[in-house]
Write a protein that holds these residues in place. Structure first.
Motif, short mmCIF file in Angstrom:
data_model
loop_
_atom_site.label_atom_id
_atom_site.label_comp_id
_atom_site.label_asym_id
_atom_site.label_seq_id
_atom_site.Cartn_x
_atom_site.Cartn_y
_atom_site.Cartn_z
N ILE A 1 -8.15 8.08 13.81
CA ILE A 1 -6.81 8.35 14.36
C ILE A 1 -6.18 9.57 13.67
O ILE A 1 -5.56 10.41 14.32
CB ILE A 1 -5.91 7.10 14.20
N ALA B 1 -2.90 -8.02 14.31
CA ALA B 1 -1.51 -7.82 14.75
C ALA B 1 -1.29 -8.15 16.21
O ALA B 1 -0.15 -8.32 16.63
CB ALA B 1 -1.10 -6.37 14.49
N ILE B 2 -2.36 -8.21 16.99
CA ILE B 2 -2.19 -8.67 18.38
C ILE B 2 -3.15 -9.81 18.62
O ILE B 2 -4.24 -9.85 18.05
CB ILE B 2 -2.38 -7.54 19.43
N PRO B 3 -2.73 -10.76 19.47
CA PRO B 3 -3.56 -11.95 19.65
C PRO B 3 -4.85 -11.64 20.39
O PRO B 3 -4.92 -10.71 21.17
CB PRO B 3 -2.67 -12.87 20.47
N ALA C 1 3.01 6.49 10.42
CA ALA C 1 3.45 6.75 11.80
C ALA C 1 2.28 7.17 12.68
O ALA C 1 2.13 6.71 13.81
CB ALA C 1 4.53 7.82 11.80
N LEU D 1 -0.92 6.55 12.27
CA LEU D 1 -1.85 5.43 12.50
C LEU D 1 -1.31 4.48 13.56
O LEU D 1 -2.07 3.90 14.33
CB LEU D 1 -2.09 4.66 11.20
N ASN D 2 0.00 4.29 13.57
CA ASN D 2 0.58 3.31 14.48
C ASN D 2 1.06 3.91 15.79
O ASN D 2 1.64 3.20 16.62
CB ASN D 2 1.74 2.59 13.78
N GLY D 3 0.84 5.20 15.96
CA GLY D 3 1.23 5.84 17.23
C GLY D 3 2.74 5.92 17.40
O GLY D 3 3.24 5.80 18.51
N GLN E 1 4.55 -9.59 13.87
CA GLN E 1 3.15 -9.26 13.62
C GLN E 1 2.81 -7.89 14.20
O GLN E 1 2.14 -7.08 13.56
CB GLN E 1 2.24 -10.32 14.25
N TYR E 2 3.28 -7.64 15.40
CA TYR E 2 2.94 -6.38 16.06
C TYR E 2 3.57 -5.20 15.31
O TYR E 2 2.94 -4.16 15.12
CB TYR E 2 3.43 -6.40 17.51
N PRO F 1 -0.85 -15.93 24.83
CA PRO F 1 0.26 -15.18 24.23
C PRO F 1 0.34 -13.77 24.81
O PRO F 1 -0.66 -13.19 25.22
CB PRO F 1 -0.08 -15.15 22.74
N THR F 2 1.56 -13.24 24.84
CA THR F 2 1.77 -11.88 25.34
C THR F 2 1.16 -10.86 24.37
O THR F 2 1.35 -10.97 23.17
CB THR F 2 3.28 -11.63 25.47
N ASP F 3 0.43 -9.90 24.93
CA ASP F 3 -0.18 -8.85 24.12
C ASP F 3 0.82 -7.69 24.05
O ASP F 3 0.99 -6.94 25.00
CB ASP F 3 -1.49 -8.42 24.78
N ARG G 1 -6.60 2.61 18.23
CA ARG G 1 -5.41 1.88 17.77
C ARG G 1 -5.49 0.41 18.16
O ARG G 1 -5.11 -0.47 17.41
CB ARG G 1 -4.15 2.49 18.39
N ARG G 2 -5.99 0.18 19.35
CA ARG G 2 -6.09 -1.20 19.84
C ARG G 2 -7.08 -2.00 18.99
O ARG G 2 -6.81 -3.14 18.60
CB ARG G 2 -6.54 -1.16 21.31
N SER H 1 0.78 -4.94 22.59
CA SER H 1 0.29 -3.56 22.66
C SER H 1 0.37 -3.06 24.10
O SER H 1 0.29 -1.86 24.34
CB SER H 1 -1.13 -3.45 22.13
N LEU H 2 0.56 -3.97 25.04
CA LEU H 2 0.74 -3.57 26.44
C LEU H 2 2.22 -3.36 26.78
O LEU H 2 2.55 -2.94 27.87
CB LEU H 2 0.15 -4.64 27.38
N LYS I 1 6.85 -0.71 17.09
CA LYS I 1 6.26 -0.39 15.79
C LYS I 1 7.19 0.49 14.95
O LYS I 1 7.07 0.53 13.72
CB LYS I 1 4.91 0.30 15.99
N ARG J 1 0.84 -1.19 0.00
CA ARG J 1 0.00 0.00 0.00
C ARG J 1 0.88 1.25 0.00
O ARG J 1 0.61 2.22 -0.66
CB ARG J 1 -0.91 -0.02 1.22
#
Lengths: 417, 582
Positions: free
Chosen positions: B556, B578-580, A73, A75-77, A130-131, A386-388, B569-570, A390-391, A35, A6
């Protein structure tokens, strides 16, 4: 892949010779460190030039100031800072200090070696890719044995047991459906690919991976994969698998017969022969399942390298933290006494008999081993969710993994080691 | 050697070392052996232990060290003569006998193992230990059938259905035979009730596919009451409270009943389903019949609350009637029962009766209970649309909860300013957290509206409070349409959209249209960003992730400083995979 595609389609058809830049700071000002790697990767994947400013503000990146990248940037913070005239001062600072600017030119094609099903444990590298939004391809034994590895620049291994003993969970977790499925799948693949036993298959896969590195591939391994790939390579002609895995007992003289010339990183290790102890050898310093041999977790410290003389190890240790809490894995760390001469130690626990993060060259390629399973889940257990990420957007442990993904993107002629 | 066995050895070793000063000295002599063993130098450790045993043939720590290290080194044959020699010198030592059995098992000399075990058993004819160690030594080497045979020989020789039941239960569990394990745990608890919690926690790990079969084994006719209680507790753990109570009810009557009921009620406390509340309520009511009145009155009140949570008003009233008519019960118990009965009446819609009893019971019900009941009654009146009576029942109550309730009443009458003032006075801590959040959201909406009053909006909100969502959506749309676009209209339409989205089904389209209207209008307030997030969430819930992503990206990028951006975003991460999902 879709993100990069894209981005490519939204770029202008020509690039001006001089365009303003965006600095992606990687110090504490960054709002999402993980990210940020994805943004840089997507920029080079789209054919743009980026730079990695080693040791400058935590290992910052410089990318062209384009609307598409600003949008990505936002969008992904990810925090970015426009730097036009200020860049001259930045370059001056880099020149005058232990810093360097490494051009990043080609987005590496990433392969993740993983079974086709979901294992009851998470995979830190897959999660971080993935993240961050970095595209990758999953491969397994068939792709390695048929030579498909040559299509990739970077290969990742995680919780894989190349001794073919199912992480030695065979006896401890007998009766569990996931283990039965794992045994069945591995047995089927071994038969299909013409190997008598699963340990034979895994040894062949280990040799295939070694060949890939010798021919110029970049290998990054974590957790069990680090220790077992070396054991499998050293044991090419020795039976080190317990009876449950191949129907025959371990060679009683296995230790003496191991050929360490064939391994990547380790030498002179002693095989753990007890099938009920989920440990492979004394390479691992922590022995998480070794009963009384288990060692407590501490913290590991990243080494400082000269950015201008040793850019490769410098890239691998870029971080906004120098000391990072340790985390267990089936292989957590690497005993110093078993490291081959010439192995570069990237991080260790001061005063401890083990190291955490190592790197080396083999043929035309390189390998990097990182002990432990999940940097943000120090006691990860089988079956844990699985570990998240985003945290944990600032995770210094996960940053080390992503350093490895970008490091093959560095322009090779600039590399001095 | 498995890990539990290793730990047992290490633990026994520590005990041995600390029990006898002479042995402590011997332990110190082999200290370097431990260090070598810990660092993985098994051969060197074995040399230290061997040297120790040569000088002191019955040194148990050294012999156990040899057991560990020689096994790893595949040199177990060297250990056998040493252990035989030690056992010959100390024939009464159970530890040496056990070690000898383990060595034979490790050497796979099963005939000798059996001979030695039987010889030991002959010297201790009443003891389970020889059979336990014999079977365990075989089980440690995964010789399941041989281990089972050893345990069963012990049971047959010693007699008693529960003999060696724990060992057999663990063996069956290790082989994945959960039904047989359940039968053995049933025998174990029948023999010794103290085993109950262990048995329950062990069997709780059984795979879901065998839950029914395990429960059947434990609750079948002819099974002991203790085993059936174990079955009942397992069914509770597996979230089958109705079946659990059926199993438990069949065991009531013996001297262990009160304890069993209390434990059952406690275990049921973690369940949040109606079935779970009902099972707990019934168990507490039965327990209350068996304990002194101080505990009983509290238990009955608790039982009533549980039964009401379960929606079983009939059972709740039955529990209460028994207490309110009991002339022997003390006044305190009567007050608790009366308050609970009023709760039942309010929940049952008998508001006039409840109001009358609340006034009459002024002397017995505590002040706190009375205030809570007045509030519940007022809320029930609002739900019927009886705003005047809802206000009257609050009386002179000046608590923050009552002030908040008055705020809602004046809001429903259309007096927006007065409502805002009452909500401010009530503050953020009145009543529970959900109610406080609801008030805060309403205040945010009211602050955007310049008018002092809007009977139409009040009526629409009352319709919503009365539970008629579809009518409320239309009423809110109409009321919002009369407000200025940047003066509350978007916020009211957002609320209507949220209600419609929550309703789902046909209303999803209405929600989409409302969110679209708010997003298109844009502007300064929080409503457009909130509407876009709600819109995206609705799409994600319907599996339309690809459609949700542009909305989230628009939010956003358009409102970068909005408080909704982190959540957007989440949701975006999840929509992209992208996150499980955890």
């Amino acid at each position: 892949m879709t993100v990069g595609a894209r981005l490519s389609s939204s770029l202008p058809t020509f690039r001006p010779s001089v365009i303003p830049s965006l600095l992606i700071p990687m110090d504490d000002a960054q709002t999402d460190h993980l990210k940020a790697y994805g943004l840089t990767y997507r920029a080079i994947q789209a054919g743009l030039k980026a730079e990695w400013l080693l040791n400058y503000r935590g290992g910052s990146f410089l990318i062209p100031d384009l609307d598409a990248l600003r949008r990505d940037a936002a969008l992904n913070g990810i925090r970015t800072e426009p730097v036009d005239s200020a860049m001259t001062a930045v370059r001056g600072e880099i020149e005058a200090n232990n810093m360097d600017a490494v051009p990043l030119e080609k987005a590496p094609k990433v392969a993740v070696y993983a079974p086709p099903n979901a294992a009851p444990w998470d995979d830190a590298v897959t999660m971080s890719l993935q993240y961050a939004g970095i595209s990758f391809t999953k491969i397994w034994d068939a792709e390695v044995t048929n030579g498909s590895l040559k299509d990739f620049d970077w290969l990742h291994l995680h919780h894989e047991d190349f001794t073919g003993q199912y992480s030695k969970f065979f006896l401890i977790y007998s009766g569990m459906s996931w283990l039965a499925e794992m045994v069945q799948r591995n047995t089927d693949v071994a038969r299909r690919l013409g190997f008598a036993t699963v340990p034979d298959l895994k040894k062949a896969v280990a040799r295939g991976i070694r060949g890939y590195v010798e021919n110029g591939g970049f290998l990054f391994a974590m957790c069990t994969a680090t220790e077992t790939i070396d054991l499998a390579l050293a044991a090419e002609k020795v039976d080190i698998a317990a009876t449950f895995a191949d129907g025959t007992p371990i060679d009683p003289d296995a230790d003496a017969k191991l050929d360490w010339a064939k391994s990547f990183a380790f030498t002179g290790a002693h095989i753990e022969t007890n099938p009920l102890v989920a440990s492979f050898s004394d390479i691992d310093g922590h022995q998480v399942n070794g009963g009384a041999r288990r060692q407590p977790l501490g913290a590991f410290k990243l080494f400082n390298f000269s950015a201008k003389i040793d850019p490769v190890p410098t890239m691998l240790v870029q971080n906004h933290r120098q000391v990072i809490p340790d985390f267990y894995g089936l292989t957590t760390s690497f005993t110093r006494t078993h490291l081959k001469p010439g192995v570069t130690i990237l991080a260790d626990e001061e005063g401890a008999p083990w190291v955490k993060y190592i790197h080396g060259d083999l043929g035309k390629g390189t390998w990097t081993f990182f002990g432990g399973h999940d940097p943000e889940d120090p006691q990860h257990q089988i079956g844990d969710p699985p570990t998240d990420l985003s945290l944990h957007p600032h995770s210094p442990g996960y940053r080390l993994i992503l350093n490895n993904v970008l490091f093959p993107a560095a322009k090779k002629k600039e590399l001095k080691t | 050697m498995n890990r539990s066995r290793s730990w047992a050895i290490v633990t026994s070793l520590v005990l041995v070392l600390s029990a006898d000063p002479g042995r402590t000295a011997r332990g110190q002599a082999i200290g370097p052996g431990f260090e070598l063993e810990r660092s993985g130098r098994y051969a060197d450790a074995a040399s230290v232990y061997l040297t120790t045993v040569r000088g002191d043939p019955t040194n148990l720590p050294a012999l156990l060290g040899l057991e560990r290290t020689l096994f790893v080194l595949n040199r177990m044959p060297e250990l056998l003569p040493l252990v035989q020699n030690a056992r010959g010198r100390l024939p009464e030592s159970a530890a040496l006998r056990s070690l000898e059995l383990r060595v034979y098992a490790a050497l796979n000399q099963l005939d000798s193992l059996e001979t030695i075990a039987r010889r030991w058993a002959a010297t201790a004819p009443q003891s389970e230990q020889p059979y336990r160690e014999w079977g365990q030594a075989l089980a440690d080497h995964r010789m399941w059938d041989e281990a089972r045979r050893a345990f069963l020989i012990g049971r047959r020789t010693l007699g008693g259905d529960g003999t060696l039941a724990i060992e057999l239960a663990q063996l069956e569990q290790r082989t994945g035979n959960w039904e047989a394990a359940a039968a053995e745990w049933g025998r174990a608890v029948t023999r010794s009730p103290d085993i109950g919690p262990t048995a329950e926690s062990q069997l709780a790990d059984a795979p879901a596919a065998v839950h029914d079969r395990v429960a059947r084994v434990l609750t079948a006719p002819g099974v002991s009451a203790r085993a059936r209680r174990l079955g009942a507790e397992l069914l509770l753990t597996w979230a089958q409270p109705t079946a659990a109570w059926a199993a438990m009810e069949s065991t009531l009557g013996d001297s262990e009943t009160p304890d069993a009921l209390r434990r059952f009620a406690d275990l049921a406390g973690v369940l949040t389903t109606a079935e779970g509340h009902r099972a707990r309520g019934v168990a507490l009511a039965r327990w209350a019949d068996l304990v002194p009145w101080q505990q009983a009155s509290r238990a009955r009140a608790e039982a009533v609350r549980e039964l009401l949570e379960a929606g079983d008003k009939v059972a709740a009233r039955r529990v209460l009637e028994g207490l309110t008519t009991d002339s022997t019960a003390p006044a305190e118990a009567h007050a608790v029962a009366e308050a609970a009965l009023l709760q039942v009446l309010i929940a049952d819609g008998q508001l006039d009766v409840a109001e009358e009893r609340l006034t009459a019971a002024r002397t017995s019900i505590t002040a706190d209970d009375r205030a809570a009941l007045r509030l519940a009654l007022s809320q029930a009146r609002v739900a019927r649309g009886e705003l005047d009576r809802a206000e009257t029942v609050l009386g002179e109550d000046s608590s923050v909860a009552a002030v908040a309730q008055r705020g809602w009443i004046v809001l429903y009458r259309g007096n927006l300013r007065a409502a805002l003032e009452d909500f401010r006075l009530a503050g953020p801590y009145a009543t529970d957290r959900a109610a406080a959040t609801e008030r805060t959201a309403m205040m945010a909406m009211l602050q955007r509206i310049p008018q002092e009053s809007s009977p139409e909006l009040g009526a629409a909100l009352l319709t919503l409070a009365r539970g008629d969502s579809v009518a409320a959506i239309n009423a809110l749309r109409r009321a919002g349409g009369k407000l200025p676009e940047q003066g509350g209209r978007l916020e009211v339409l957002l609320l209507a959209g949220q209600v419609a989205a929550g309703k789902g089904g046909d209303q999803a389209q209405t929600a989409t249209a409302l969110f679209d209207e708010v997003v298109r209008a844009g502007g300064e307030g929080a409503a457009p960003a909130a509407a876009e997030l709600e819109w995206a969430r609705l799409l994600v819930r319907r599996g339309q992730n690809a459609e949700a992503i542009p909305h989230l990206e628009h939010l956003i990028l358009t409102y970068p400083s909005s408080a909704f951006v982190p959540e957007a975003r989440r949701v975006l991460e999840r929509a992209k995979g992208a996150i499980p999902k955890s």
